[in-house]
Motif scaffolding. Structure first.
Motif, short mmCIF file in Angstrom:
data_model
loop_
_atom_site.label_atom_id
_atom_site.label_comp_id
_atom_site.label_asym_id
_atom_site.label_seq_id
_atom_site.Cartn_x
_atom_site.Cartn_y
_atom_site.Cartn_z
N GLU A 120 0.96 -1.21 0.25
CA GLU A 120 -0.10 0.39 -0.29
C GLU A 120 0.45 1.22 -0.17
OE1 GLU A 120 -3.54 2.30 2.51
OE2 GLU A 120 -2.99 0.21 2.53
N ASP A 121 1.77 0.94 0.90
CA ASP A 121 2.92 2.94 0.74
C ASP A 121 3.33 2.72 -0.27
OD1 ASP A 121 2.71 2.89 3.77
OD2 ASP A 121 3.62 1.04 4.42
N ASP A 122 4.05 1.75 -1.02
CA ASP A 122 4.79 1.50 -2.83
C ASP A 122 3.53 2.01 -4.01
OD1 ASP A 122 7.45 0.70 -1.33
OD2 ASP A 122 6.63 -1.52 -2.00
N SER A 123 2.84 1.63 -3.33
CA SER A 123 1.37 2.14 -4.30
C SER A 123 0.89 3.14 -4.37
CB SER A 123 0.20 0.91 -3.71
OG SER A 123 -0.73 1.32 -2.65
N GLU A 124 1.02 3.68 -3.31
CA GLU A 124 0.74 5.13 -2.96
C GLU A 124 1.71 6.46 -3.17
OE1 GLU A 124 0.19 6.60 1.31
OE2 GLU A 124 -1.39 5.00 1.30
N PHE A 125 3.13 5.67 -2.89
CA PHE A 125 4.28 5.98 -3.73
C PHE A 125 3.75 6.86 -5.71
CE2 PHE A 125 8.15 5.82 -5.80
CZ PHE A 125 8.96 7.43 -5.82
N LEU A 140 10.88 11.74 -3.53
CA LEU A 140 11.95 10.51 -4.77
C LEU A 140 13.11 10.14 -3.38
CD1 LEU A 140 12.16 11.67 -8.04
CD2 LEU A 140 11.21 9.91 -7.08
N ASP A 141 13.46 10.91 -2.58
CA ASP A 141 14.46 10.40 -1.65
C ASP A 141 13.99 9.69 -0.39
OD1 ASP A 141 17.07 11.67 -2.61
OD2 ASP A 141 15.66 14.28 -1.27
N LYS A 142 12.19 10.06 0.07
CA LYS A 142 11.41 9.12 0.92
C LYS A 142 11.84 7.53 0.20
CE LYS A 142 8.20 9.08 4.18
NZ LYS A 142 8.35 7.22 4.31
N ALA A 143 11.46 7.11 -0.54
CA ALA A 143 11.14 6.23 -1.92
C ALA A 143 12.32 5.54 -2.47
CB ALA A 143 10.04 6.48 -2.83
N ALA A 144 13.08 6.13 -2.20
CA ALA A 144 14.56 5.83 -2.37
C ALA A 144 14.82 5.25 -1.20
CB ALA A 144 15.48 6.52 -3.29
N LYS A 145 14.59 5.24 -0.11
CA LYS A 145 15.01 4.87 1.43
C LYS A 145 14.78 4.16 1.49
CE LYS A 145 17.45 9.11 2.53
NZ LYS A 145 17.62 10.32 2.24
N ILE A 150 9.61 25.39 -9.02
CA ILE A 150 10.38 25.10 -7.95
C ILE A 150 9.78 24.70 -7.10
CG2 ILE A 150 11.60 26.82 -6.23
CD1 ILE A 150 12.70 28.61 -8.35
N ASP A 151 8.74 24.75 -6.84
CA ASP A 151 8.25 24.73 -5.61
C ASP A 151 7.57 22.66 -5.76
OD1 ASP A 151 6.45 24.52 -2.57
OD2 ASP A 151 4.33 24.54 -3.68
N GLY A 152 6.92 22.85 -6.80
CA GLY A 152 6.44 21.20 -7.32
C GLY A 152 8.08 20.70 -7.19
N HIS A 153 8.97 20.74 -8.38
CA HIS A 153 10.03 19.86 -8.64
C HIS A 153 10.77 19.14 -6.40
CE1 HIS A 153 9.83 20.18 -12.18
NE2 HIS A 153 9.72 19.34 -12.09
N GLU A 154 10.88 20.62 -6.37
CA GLU A 154 11.38 20.14 -4.54
C GLU A 154 11.05 18.80 -3.62
OE1 GLU A 154 11.28 24.88 -2.93
OE2 GLU A 154 13.61 25.39 -3.51
N LYS A 155 9.23 19.31 -3.79
CA LYS A 155 8.22 18.39 -3.13
C LYS A 155 8.67 17.60 -3.94
CE LYS A 155 4.87 21.06 -1.81
NZ LYS A 155 3.42 21.90 -2.33
N ALA A 156 8.65 16.88 -5.08
CA ALA A 156 8.44 16.09 -5.98
C ALA A 156 9.93 15.25 -5.21
CB ALA A 156 8.50 16.08 -7.50
N VAL A 160 10.55 -0.98 -7.35
CA VAL A 160 10.33 0.75 -6.77
C VAL A 160 11.67 1.57 -6.21
CG1 VAL A 160 8.44 2.08 -5.32
CG2 VAL A 160 7.34 -0.20 -6.27
N ARG A 161 12.44 1.21 -4.89
CA ARG A 161 13.08 1.87 -4.80
C ARG A 161 14.39 2.32 -5.39
NH1 ARG A 161 13.78 -2.08 -0.48
NH2 ARG A 161 15.07 -2.73 -1.35
N THR A 162 14.71 1.37 -6.54
CA THR A 162 15.82 1.77 -7.34
C THR A 162 14.98 2.96 -8.70
OG1 THR A 162 16.41 -0.54 -7.65
CG2 THR A 162 17.31 0.94 -9.53
N TRP A 163 14.07 2.86 -8.90
CA TRP A 163 13.57 3.68 -9.79
C TRP A 163 13.49 4.90 -9.46
CZ3 TRP A 163 9.38 7.33 -9.34
CH2 TRP A 163 9.14 7.93 -11.27
N ALA A 164 12.99 5.34 -8.03
CA ALA A 164 13.21 6.36 -6.96
C ALA A 164 14.48 6.75 -7.25
CB ALA A 164 12.55 6.24 -5.99
N SER A 165 15.19 6.21 -6.94
CA SER A 165 16.75 6.60 -6.51
C SER A 165 17.17 7.38 -8.39
CB SER A 165 17.23 5.45 -5.98
OG SER A 165 19.13 5.58 -6.36
N ASN A 166 17.10 5.92 -9.68
CA ASN A 166 17.88 6.60 -10.94
C ASN A 166 16.49 8.19 -11.47
OD1 ASN A 166 19.00 4.16 -10.69
ND2 ASN A 166 17.40 2.88 -11.67
#
Length: 195
Positions: free
Chosen positions: A52-57, A155-160, A145-151, A167-173
């Motif tokens: 569920e967490d990964d799907s939300e991301f 991505l950082d959170k999902a990568a970790k 600027i605002d949108g990309h900072e949030k995005a 999903v982690r790899t995609w976020a990190s990449n």
């Protein structure tokens, strides 16, 4: 007798009119595509919190891509500044590619994604569309600027923290690409602020 018949018809007519107006008022509002996708994923993975967490991301990423594509198109058609138009085209190209990747990843994981602009995305689009000239360009740069900072934070959170390795790899990449967009948006804003 005629008065009584006329009064009855009047009351019946008024009652029908009230029923008609009431049914118009209760017209169903279309659900936000993001909520529909989240509800579908929640139902599928109710007992599996990690999915569920990964799907939300991925739902968030799909929402971001849809909004960036539409706002990029708007910048290409509405701005008179060549740099804003160029940035808008880059957004459409890059986020269309990202949307395709997110869609493929979601399909492989059996996640449901929104397929059209969300209510929030539409509101942002409408706010930007109200502007024109330099005001449009500055609002566009601020939004980017605002949108990309949030995005990038997502991505950082999902990568970790994402439970699924893909999903982690995609976020990190994708952090580097969005960071480049953010830097480009900041330069654009600096140039616009000089005007």
């Amino acid at each position: 007798m005629k008065k009584l018949l006329l009064a009855g018809k009047t009351i019946l007519g008024a009652g029908l009119l009230i029923l008609f107006l009431q049914s118009c008022k209760n017209e169903t509002k279309q659900e936000d595509p993001k909520e529909v996708a989240e509800d579908a994923n929640e139902a599928k993975f109710d007992s599996i919190d990690s999915k569920e967490d990964d799907s939300e991301f991925l739902v968030d990423q799909a929402e971001i891509n849809l909004a960036e594509i539409e706002i990029g198109k708007l910048a290409q058609t509405k701005s008179t500044n060549p740099e804003v138009k160029k940035f808008g085209k880059m957004l459409v190209d890059e986020h269309t590619k990202s949307a395709s990747e997110v869609s493929a990843l979601a399909k492989a994981k059996n996640f449901t994604l929104p397929t059209s602009l969300t209510e929030e995305g539409q509101e942002e689009y409408n706010k930007l569309n109200e502007k024109s000239g330099v005001d449009f360009d500055k609002k566009f740069a601020d939004m980017m600027i605002d949108g990309h900072e949030k995005a990038i934070k997502k991505l950082d959170k999902a990568a970790k923290d994402a439970n699924d390795q893909e999903v982690r790899t995609w976020a990190s990449n994708n952090i580097a690409g969005l960071t480049a967009h953010l830097e480009h948006a900041k330069m654009l804003k600096q140039n616009l602020d000089k005007k």
